[in-house]
Design a protein around this motif. Structure first.
Motif: not given
Length: 431
Positions: A41-50, A58-65, A396-399
């Motif tokens: 597949g394809a990969s990325a490097s992700v900052y959970p917030i910034n 819980e905040l990381a999941h909130f952004h992720l969703f 995370s909010r981009d996922i």
């Protein structure tokens, strides 16, 4: 349209350690199944917030969703809903914990001990401090389990600091203050003053309580103080379906995730943690059943790597990651896996295996595979190699938008089929 499986390996990211040859536990571990997903597949490097910002899960999941921080209700709301207690709407709340304290020159010092198995005493003690008024604010306490309760602040404001130093051990109970950023600073000041009054009162009441007198005689520590953290407010949010157009299930093993699923109107499926390999096998089986029953999106969460990191052994964490990877081998038996499913794997944050930090602010890897994905050159699921992935550097909010696009479910920004802001294709009303 593809169905989406999002596997979240809580806390799998880490730092490098000399005892692992200057590798992270994930880089050191043998992970043929995680690597196979990365290769396909394809990969990325992700900052959970910034970059550099350290999030709670819980905040990381909130952004992720796909939700924005401005609508974040606070962990106390998730925790209480996970225990079956829904806070009143638009009323400020906080988590209230029973603790043992000892007076000192620095203040009331908290004993580094959590009374997890003291439920019977804790519930009776909470009953003695369940109502209090200070000024225009009425405090009401609802017991939820163990040493934990929900503090409801009628007439109060949630823009306040914690009195619980939390992971900063060796500190006294903290004085509560209004947040400088509060839009209702006067209300926040009044709430802080009233809550400090309440906490001092609980110390007086609990110190004299017969249950604590008996605990001392029995050689137990008295539960003679309460502390607060995670202030927030329960407000109605767009459901996960409205936000994404996806029918969903969240598979996890902790009340906080059950509460989040409840608030976002996702189907919650509890699966015990257990040995990491078999936890993943069991959760994958439950995920497949959810898909077979018509679910569009399954979020599969495991905390095994995060808990291993808290043992402060990088090698142990690497071994747990290898066990997780063994459990993932079952996914290759799914019929038409590449054609019918989009499989993504990431983390919510890094959890250092050494040092004083609970979590840390480095990036975490993301890999996703499915038919039509533009496969890149990343061949190993790891923190550093993911930086070279074709999906680039994300937060995370981009996922969620990326997953919706890759599964052919994204909302076309050139149209307005419904009255609410949605990331995905949702239902609409016919004329």
């Amino acid at each position: 349209m593809k169905k989406i499986l999002l596997i979240l390996l809580d806390g799998i990211g880490d730092r490098i350690y000399k005892e692992l040859g200057n590798l992270t536990p994930l880089e050191y571990a043998k992970t043929p199944n995680l690597d196979r997903i990365a290769k396909l597949g394809a990969s990325a490097s992700v900052y959970p917030i910034n970059p550099g910002m350290v999030p709670p899960s819980e905040l990381a999941h909130f952004h992720l969703f796909g939700y924005e921080k401005d609508f974040y209700p606070g962990r106390a709301v998730f925790e209480s809903m996970g225990f079956g207690l829904t806070p009143p709407s638009n009323v400020s709340v906080a988590h209230l914990g029973l603790r043992n304290v000892t007076p000192s020159n620095e203040g009331l010092m908290i004993t580094p001990w959590w009374p997890a198995s003291e439920a019977q005493d804790a519930q009776k003690l909470i009953e003695s401090i369940s109502h209090f008024e200070s000024g225009d604010i009425h405090f009401e306490v609802k017991y939820i389990g163990k040493s934990d309760s929900l503090l409801i602040m009628h007439g109060g404001c949630e823009d306040i600091t914690d009195s619980d130093p939390f992971m900063h051990t060796g500190r006294p109970v903290l004085e509560i203050e209004a947040l400088d950023s509060s839009r209702n600073y006067g209300d926040a000041q009044n709430t802080a003053k009233a809550l400090n009054h309440y906490l001092r009162w609980t110390h007086e009441v609990l110190s004299k309580h017969p249950i604590n007198s008996q605990r001392i005689l029995d050689g137990k520590l008295p539960l003679n103080m309460t502390v607060t953290k995670w202030p927030g407010k329960h407000q109605e949010l767009m459901s996960f379906y409205q936000k994404t157009g996806l029918t969903s299930s969240l598979i996890a093993s902790a009340p906080m995730y059950k509460g989040m699923a409840s608030l976002l109107q996702m189907n919650y499926i509890e699966v015990d943690e257990g040995e990491p390999k078999y936890e993943i096998i069991n959760k994958l089986a439950v995920a497949k059943q959810a898909f077979d029953n018509g679910c569009d999106f399954v979020h599969l969460h495991t905390k095994a790597a995060d808990e291993a990191a808290h043992s402060h052994s990088p090698l142990k964490k690497a071994q747990v990651i290898e066990a997780i990877d063994l459990g993932l081998s079952d996914i290759w038996s799914w019929e038409k896996l590449q054609e019918d499913f989009l499989v993504a794997i990431t983390a919510d944050h890094c959890t250092p295996s050494h040092g004083p930090m609970l979590h840390s602010g480095e990036s975490v890897p993301l890999s996703m595979m499915g038919e039509g994905i533009r496969v890149d050159s990343v061949n190993h699921f790891s923190e550093r190699l993911s930086v070279g992935g074709s999906l680039g550097q994300l937060c995370s909010r981009d996922i969620m938008p990326i997953l919706l696009n890759a599964s052919n479910r994204s909302h076309f920004l050139g149209g307005r089929p419904n009255s609410y802001k949605s990331l995905g294709i949702t239902s609409f009303k016919a004329l």
